[in-house]
Design an enzyme around this catalytic site. Sequence first.
Site, PDB file in Angstrom:
ATOM      1  N   ASP A 235       0.901  -1.285  -0.132  1.00 24.30           N
ATOM      2  CA  ASP A 235      -0.014   0.044   0.031  1.00 24.30           C
ATOM      3  C   ASP A 235       0.876   1.142  -0.061  1.00 24.30           C
ATOM      4  OD1 ASP A 235      -2.158  -1.496   0.138  1.00 24.30           O
ATOM      5  OD2 ASP A 235      -2.437  -1.547   2.333  1.00 24.30           O
ATOM      6  N   ARG A 236       0.233   2.341  -0.391  1.00 23.15           N
ATOM      7  CA  ARG A 236       1.088   3.547  -0.368  1.00 23.15           C
ATOM      8  C   ARG A 236       1.523   3.981   0.989  1.00 23.15           C
ATOM      9  NH1 ARG A 236      -0.074   9.111   0.679  1.00 23.15           N
ATOM     10  NH2 ARG A 236       0.862  10.538  -0.862  1.00 23.15           N
TER      11      ARG A 236
END
Length: 483
Positions: A235-236
């Site tokens: 994920d970011r």
Amino acid sequence: MSSNVVRQHILLAVRHYSRVSPPPSSCLEPVIRVSNNVAHLGLPKEAPKPRQLMSLPPFPAYPLPGKDSRTAATPPPPAQPSRVTAISWLKYYFDEIPSSVIQSHFNKDLVQVECLDSKSSYTQNEAQTKPMRKIKHNEAMEAGARVYVPVSVAESRISKRFDTIPSGTLYPNADEIEYLQRLVKYKDSAIVVLNKPPRLPVKGNLPVHNSMDALAAAALSYEYDEGPKLVHRLDRESSGLILMGRTKEAIAYLNWLFSDIKQSKSSSKAWNDACESTYQRYWALVIGSPKEKEGFICAPLSKVLLNDGKTEMVILSNCSSLEASQEAVTEYRVLGPMINGCSWIELRPHTSRKHQQLRVHCAEALGTPIVGDYKYGWFVHRRWKQMPRVDFEPTTRKPYKLRRPEGLDVQKGSVLSKVPLLHLHCRELVLPNIAKFLELHDLKSENRRKMPKRNCEPDLLRFVASMPSHMKITWNLMSSYLV
């Protein structure tokens, strides 16, 4: 009447005694204390206060994955040990920690091992109450032995700067290229392994230019014509190890390795064994603590679209639902005690269907969302106040107290900041030596009897990445709680 009067006198006596501080223990005799060249009688010094302990996973037995693991055709070195000592096991697990720190914990007799005759499974209330004994640095480890070490072993210095994020451009400048190359932990002819910082997107779309795949194509091609390609995602907001393939053959091997469809077996036993030993381990800080200290989460996942298809959410699948579901299995283990409502846990996904698998399992299956996960744990963060409760040391049942390290800035996304960042980090990665097996495959297909150049290299590669700054700050804060 007389019995009622006696009962009232007893109640009054009890209430009166409860308001008075208990008398000092008779076993503590006064001793002569000297301060400012003046002698006086006083109580002896208190015994050393118990330390917070974190548990290592059960010792897997020799050889350790990614350490001196060779094929049967490769002869072992003449001085190869037949056992693993306690200090070697700690240095292996805490690969990012200096050896001097681990050695000092052994010198101070702070490392303990759980007695093997105790039960293998235990609950949160039984944490740190099982029979343990001190272990020497040169003592041989036994399969299944569980070592406990103070959480201070993983304390680290904090950089005064934030983790830099390259600017949004398809053509990074020299400084940004140098920054990206500093993230590289390992590089060979087949793969590139990086320690991704938080808040850097991995897979970019049209409005996102500074994603990891776009920047890698411009900064991490090295002597190749094309840049490496992503194999698995983070994920970011997450941080940690990500893997990239440099050639089409390596990318094909890695895509098959990280897929859940592995029914076909290769003719190479060494390759099959290396694939079965592949795993990833994450460290996360969660709100609350699971009831069981370790276990498996077997909960299938489904994808739903919200806001007219603009938002994608992954939820636990309902068996009676008509939506398509995918199997998802996560192994978890609590690292240490719960401190003011938060616990450090170790996660190991056994399926790779969804990269949000860990976040959903922690929030919905365990009921302990990850700190900073406002997408899947918003219902807890909405009511959560920073450090809201007091927990007690398991052995003495005394409350923990915070000793904030001097000069430590807690406003950098840590657990004490107003808006904490996501505390999820891919810390450990073990995978086959793709470059070695590709070379062996090429020589076999060409019917060449030439000795491979990588024949002396291990079959498994292991990487350990240090936590980002905001998680280091949180670890130092949590480990600074004293009784």
